[in-house]
Design a protein around this motif. Structure first.
Motif, PDB file in Angstrom:
ATOM      1  N   ARG A 107      45.825  44.535  44.036  1.00 28.42           N
ATOM      2  CA  ARG A 107      44.621  45.414  42.859  1.00 28.42           C
ATOM      3  C   ARG A 107      44.447  46.364  43.411  1.00 28.42           C
ATOM      4  O   ARG A 107      43.118  47.171  43.639  1.00 28.42           O
ATOM      5  N   ARG A 120      43.560  49.578  42.068  1.00 23.78           N
ATOM      6  CA  ARG A 120      42.425  50.739  42.024  1.00 23.78           C
ATOM      7  C   ARG A 120      42.834  52.260  42.333  1.00 23.78           C
ATOM      8  O   ARG A 120      42.226  52.724  41.828  1.00 23.78           O
ATOM      9  N   SER A 143      36.389  53.947  36.030  1.00 24.23           N
ATOM     10  CA  SER A 143      35.388  51.793  35.967  1.00 24.23           C
ATOM     11  C   SER A 143      35.643  51.949  34.623  1.00 24.23           C
ATOM     12  O   SER A 143      34.842  50.628  33.991  1.00 24.23           O
ATOM     13  N   ARG A 201      44.258  53.680  39.803  1.00 19.35           N
ATOM     14  CA  ARG A 201      43.914  54.071  38.077  1.00 19.35           C
ATOM     15  C   ARG A 201      42.529  55.360  38.368  1.00 19.35           C
ATOM     16  O   ARG A 201      42.581  56.201  37.636  1.00 19.35           O
ATOM     17  N   LYS A 202      42.063  55.927  39.542  1.00 19.22           N
ATOM     18  CA  LYS A 202      41.544  56.895  39.884  1.00 19.22           C
ATOM     19  C   LYS A 202      42.459  57.827  39.751  1.00 19.22           C
ATOM     20  O   LYS A 202      42.100  58.799  39.356  1.00 19.22           O
TER      21      LYS A 202
END
Length: 234
Positions: free
Chosen positions: A201, A205, A216, A208-209
């Motif tokens: 996870r 995160r 988001s 994805r950034k």
């Protein structure tokens, strides 16, 4: 086993009790162990002895372990497993984003420690023996050059940690397929402990950034709640 062929592990830990426990377990299971009690010594050992794996505590007496990771990553792709009492997601994100490949939270069992060592060394060995791929992958603004080992977004090279790159490649090679948490963690870490899924996870995160224009509201890497993740063809 002859010392010359034993996998070499650099253990960076300033707590004598933990250092003793971990080094004893590793030696008893056929590994050669070099020890360092602070960050500067760790950097020198890594540079001079070329270990097969580094096991690194973050709370060192001279410099923070994250700085050690950053310095070693500037010239080496050696697998780095963090062993730390820091349990916050922010600590894990910082260490993994700096270039750590795995994060093991204290206290841990000897069995889990050894399983992670085996998995890390196995991944490293497989990566070294894999033939270079000649193909590339494109998905919207994302471009991956498998042979060169890098990825770009809209022509700008992404600064990915080794594990982030492996995760991105795994998703790309299974584009439009839902990959379960268990499948992903076994492919990336070789194990599927609860802590591996927690680390996944965190990695997702940070990934994805770097690849999503709006992390988001991701469009490329989709979450399937309770199941896993999927890279969507754009």
């Amino acid at each position: 086993m002859n010392d010359a062929v034993k996998p070499r592990i650099l253990l960076v830990e300033d707590d004598p009790a933990v250092q003793n426990l971990v080094s004893t377990a590793l030696v008893l299971h056929g590994y050669s162990v070099e020890k360092a009690c602070n960050g500067q010594a760790a950097i020198m050992e890594a540079a001079s002895h070329g270990p097969d794996l580094i096991m690194l505590d973050l709370g060192l007496p001279d410099i923070d372990g994250v700085e050690v990771i950053t310095k070693i990553r500037s010239w080496s792709a050696v697998p780095i497993t963090v062993i730390s009492a820091r349990t916050e997601d922010s600590d894990k994100i910082t260490a993994l984003d700096a270039g750590a490949d795995d994060y093991l939270t204290k206290p841990f069992s000897v069995e889990e420690l050894l399983a992670r060592v085996r998995a890390s060394l196995r991944r490293s060995s497989m990566a070294a023996s894999e033939p270079a791929e000649t193909s590339t992958f494109d998905n919207g603004p994302l471009h991956i050059d498998y042979a060169a080992g890098y990825a770009t977004i809209e022509g700008h090279e992404l600064s990915l940690t080794p594990t982030e790159y492996k995760l991105l490649v795994l998703l790309a090679k299974n584009v439009d397929k839902v990959l379960t948490h268990t499948y992903i963690t076994r492919e990336i870490w070789g194990t599927s402990w609860d802590s591996d899924i927690a680390s996944l996870r965190v990695f997702m995160r940070t990934l994805r950034k770097k690849v999503e224009s709006d992390p988001s509201h991701p469009t490329m890497i989709q979450t399937h709640i309770g199941v896993g993740y999927r890279m969507q063809r754009l």
